[in-house]
Design an enzyme around this catalytic site. Structure first.
Site, PDB file in Angstrom:
ATOM      1  N   ALA A 158      47.292  39.243  46.171  1.00  0.00           N
ATOM      2  CA  ALA A 158      48.695  38.931  46.452  1.00  0.00           C
ATOM      3  C   ALA A 158      49.566  40.076  45.957  1.00  0.00           C
ATOM      4  CB  ALA A 158      49.091  37.630  45.763  1.00  0.00           C
ATOM      5  N   SER A 215      42.218  36.499  42.555  1.00  0.00           N
ATOM      6  CA  SER A 215      41.801  37.230  41.354  1.00  0.00           C
ATOM      7  C   SER A 215      42.773  38.338  40.986  1.00  0.00           C
ATOM      8  CB  SER A 215      40.391  37.810  41.546  1.00  0.00           C
ATOM      9  OG  SER A 215      40.348  38.653  42.671  1.00  0.00           O
ATOM     10  N   GLU A 216      43.568  38.834  41.965  1.00  0.00           N
ATOM     11  CA  GLU A 216      44.582  39.843  41.674  1.00  0.00           C
ATOM     12  C   GLU A 216      45.922  39.435  42.275  1.00  0.00           C
ATOM     13  OE1 GLU A 216      40.661  41.853  41.698  1.00  0.00           O
ATOM     14  OE2 GLU A 216      41.753  41.037  43.399  1.00  0.00           O
ATOM     15  N   THR A 217      46.963  39.575  41.472  1.00  0.00           N
ATOM     16  CA  THR A 217      48.329  39.469  41.966  1.00  0.00           C
ATOM     17  C   THR A 217      49.102  40.653  41.411  1.00  0.00           C
ATOM     18  OG1 THR A 217      48.268  37.049  42.071  1.00  0.00           O
ATOM     19  CG2 THR A 217      50.430  38.084  42.040  1.00  0.00           C
TER      20      THR A 217
END
Length: 257
Positions: A22, A45-47
């Site tokens: 995101a 898992s990543e923003t």
């Protein structure tokens, strides 16, 4: 407050595959607690949170450089366009032979079961264990390999072995395939049962397979259920590796806070 948000699939040209992340555009600073709540809401898992350096800038006329530098806990990391790929300039992480294979024996067995293992290495810089399967196996064997991340977590904690933050299972590319090597990556120690496509794992894989294959340019495939493809270019003299791939925006929207 309304914030633009995107979901981007990285290391793939096919929507709904690769590594989803995101990206949230901030027009103002937010409290760290709000960053964490937004990341939890996105449930990926990543923003990443992006803001302009000056209140006078906007996201359409801000930094238009082809190469962007990010200051991180791992040092400065750069990203740039290479045709239809985005390339990340990452530190190369070498592996070393295990001094005592017995201390990893149970962990290896839980990871790959009865499958034949050709090599095992450890990356002290990343605390990743690399397990290379025998060349008799195929990509399909790797994709079908059942792994219980919970069992990996329990056995590593019980064994008292050196720190392991991730397990890479890898396989040489099959004859006639343009892929140099395949892999899967498991990191239940940091809350990721199986990572779809992993840039950091390929800083370890690039170092290992470059020496095994005698190549500085490699094509890799991570064989998670989502799957993804990466191009690797090593700069051994500088201890760096360029990790690149395609990406697709699969969602555009707004957060209403």
């Amino acid at each position: 407050m309304e914030l633009p948000v995107f979901v981007v699939d990285a290391f793939t040209g096919v929507p709904l595959s690769g590594n989803p992340a995101a990206v949230c555009l901030l027009g103002q600073d937010l409290a760290e607690e709000m960053h964490q709540k937004i990341a939890a809401e996105m449930n990926l898992s990543e923003t990443a949170f992006v803001r302009t350096l000056s209140p006078m800038d906007d996201f359409s006329s801000g930094n238009t450089n082809a190469r962007l530098a990010f200051h991180t806990l791992s040092g400065e990391l750069a990203a740039c366009h290479e045709g239809d790929h985005i390339a990340l300039d990452l530190p190369l992480n070498p592996t070393e032979p295990l001094q005592d294979k017995d201390e990893f024996k149970t962990l290896i067995q839980v990871a790959v079961g009865e499958m034949s293992v050709q090599d095992v290495r450890y990356s002290p810089g990343t605390c990743k264990l690399l397990i290379r399967l025998s060349d008799v196996y195929t990509r399909q064997d790797l994709e079908r390999m059942p792994i219980d991340p919970g069992s990996l977590l329990r056995v590593e904690r019980a064994s008292g072995s050196p720190d392991v933050m991730g397990v890479i299972v890898t396989l040489r590319g099959c004859g006639g395939d343009r892929i140099d090597f395949y892999s899967r990556y498991f990191a239940p120690w940091v809350g990721i049962n199986e990572d779809p496509v992993t840039g950091s794992a390929h800083t370890v894989l690039a170092s290992y397979w470059s020496k095994e294959l005698g190549k500085q340019e490699l094509t890799a495939r991570q064989c998670s259920p989502r799957g993804g493809e990466l191009q690797l270019s090593l700069q051994q003299q500088h201890g760096r590796v360029s990790v690149s791939g395609q990406s697709r925006i699969v969602l555009r929207g707004s957060l209403h806070l």
